[in-house]
Design a protein around this motif. Structure first.
Motif, short mmCIF file in Angstrom:
data_model
loop_
_atom_site.label_atom_id
_atom_site.label_comp_id
_atom_site.label_asym_id
_atom_site.label_seq_id
_atom_site.Cartn_x
_atom_site.Cartn_y
_atom_site.Cartn_z
N UNK A 1 0.81 -1.21 0.00
CA UNK A 1 0.00 0.00 0.00
C UNK A 1 0.85 1.27 0.00
N UNK A 2 2.09 1.17 0.42
CA UNK A 2 2.93 2.34 0.63
C UNK A 2 3.09 3.25 -0.55
N UNK A 3 3.18 2.70 -1.74
CA UNK A 3 3.42 3.51 -2.93
C UNK A 3 2.29 4.51 -3.18
N UNK A 4 1.08 4.17 -2.78
CA UNK A 4 -0.06 5.03 -3.04
C UNK A 4 -0.45 5.91 -1.86
N UNK A 5 0.26 5.81 -0.74
CA UNK A 5 -0.05 6.66 0.41
C UNK A 5 0.29 8.10 0.05
N UNK A 6 -0.51 9.02 0.59
CA UNK A 6 -0.30 10.44 0.36
C UNK A 6 -0.43 11.14 1.70
N UNK A 7 0.28 12.22 1.90
CA UNK A 7 0.15 12.99 3.12
C UNK A 7 1.31 12.75 4.07
N UNK A 8 1.07 13.06 5.33
CA UNK A 8 2.12 13.00 6.34
C UNK A 8 1.61 12.39 7.64
N UNK A 9 2.53 11.82 8.39
CA UNK A 9 2.24 11.51 9.77
C UNK A 9 2.57 12.77 10.57
N UNK A 10 1.99 12.92 11.71
CA UNK A 10 2.32 14.03 12.59
C UNK A 10 2.28 13.50 14.02
N UNK A 11 3.44 13.46 14.64
CA UNK A 11 3.57 12.92 15.99
C UNK A 11 4.15 14.02 16.86
N UNK A 12 3.49 14.30 17.97
CA UNK A 12 4.00 15.35 18.83
C UNK A 12 3.44 15.29 20.23
N UNK A 13 4.01 16.10 21.09
CA UNK A 13 3.54 16.25 22.46
C UNK A 13 3.22 17.72 22.71
N UNK A 14 2.01 17.94 23.17
CA UNK A 14 1.59 19.29 23.57
C UNK A 14 1.64 19.36 25.08
N UNK A 15 2.39 20.31 25.59
CA UNK A 15 2.62 20.39 27.03
C UNK A 15 2.25 21.80 27.50
N UNK A 16 1.54 21.86 28.61
CA UNK A 16 1.20 23.15 29.22
C UNK A 16 1.41 23.03 30.71
N UNK A 17 2.05 24.03 31.30
CA UNK A 17 2.28 23.97 32.74
C UNK A 17 2.80 25.28 33.28
N UNK A 18 3.13 25.25 34.55
CA UNK A 18 3.64 26.44 35.23
C UNK A 18 5.14 26.31 35.46
N UNK A 19 5.85 27.41 35.22
CA UNK A 19 7.27 27.48 35.53
C UNK A 19 7.52 28.86 36.12
N UNK A 20 8.07 28.88 37.31
CA UNK A 20 8.30 30.13 38.02
C UNK A 20 7.02 30.94 38.15
N UNK A 21 5.89 30.25 38.36
CA UNK A 21 4.61 30.90 38.57
C UNK A 21 3.94 31.41 37.30
#
Length: 161
Positions: free
Chosen positions: A59-79
């Protein structure tokens, strides 16, 4: 990791039909030369499913587009609240051109290979049972860049969808 609704529906269907089972079941199969006669055969549903689905490499030859792998992080640093997003996008076409497989295979295999390399070089070789998060990430992240999965960072920007 996120998946589209259609993909999740397929996974639910496979689960609901019992095709994700990994235990053996007995199936009564008709004989090829005499379909009215049956023979009992033991099969593992997930292995059977794998046997009847297309080979991902085909199937690989006909795949189109991209993978997208990530980490979204939200937090407090120094208040103060901060956001951080680290991600990699991998084009299916580029992965196929290099390896003959689509991007999902590439983004699955490369990190596993790097983890094994970290272990065999002694960088991630500590006695006992450990989560990967307990090890120094820097050599791993450096290797991602070298092995074709470069990562990018976004600091303190609105990353909400």
């Amino acid at each position: 990791m996120t998946f589209g609704q259609q993909y999740l529906t397929y996974l639910d269907c496979i689960q609901n039909l019992g095709m994700s089972r990994i235990d053996e079941i007995t199936y009564e199969a008709p004989l090829a030369d005499n379909p009215s006669e049956k023979v009992k055969v033991k099969i593992v549903p997930l292995q059977f499913l794998k046997a009847v689905l297309p080979n991902p490499q085909d199937l690989g030859e006909n795949y189109d587009g991209e993978t997208s792998i990530g980490c979204r992080i939200r937090g407090l640093k120094d208040g103060k609240e901060h956001t951080y997003y680290i991600y990699n996008n991998c084009r299916h076409q580029d992965a196929y051109k290099e390896t003959g497989m689509q991007g999902v295979s590439y983004t699955t295999g490369v990190p596993a290979m790097i983890g094994a390399m970290m272990f065999f070089k002694g960088l991630w070789n500590t006695p006992g049972v450990h989560n990967v998060e307990e090890f120094d990430p820097d050599p791993f992240m450096e290797q991602l860049n070298k092995q074709g999965l470069p990562w990018h960072e976004i600091h303190d920007e609105d990353i909400e969808l």
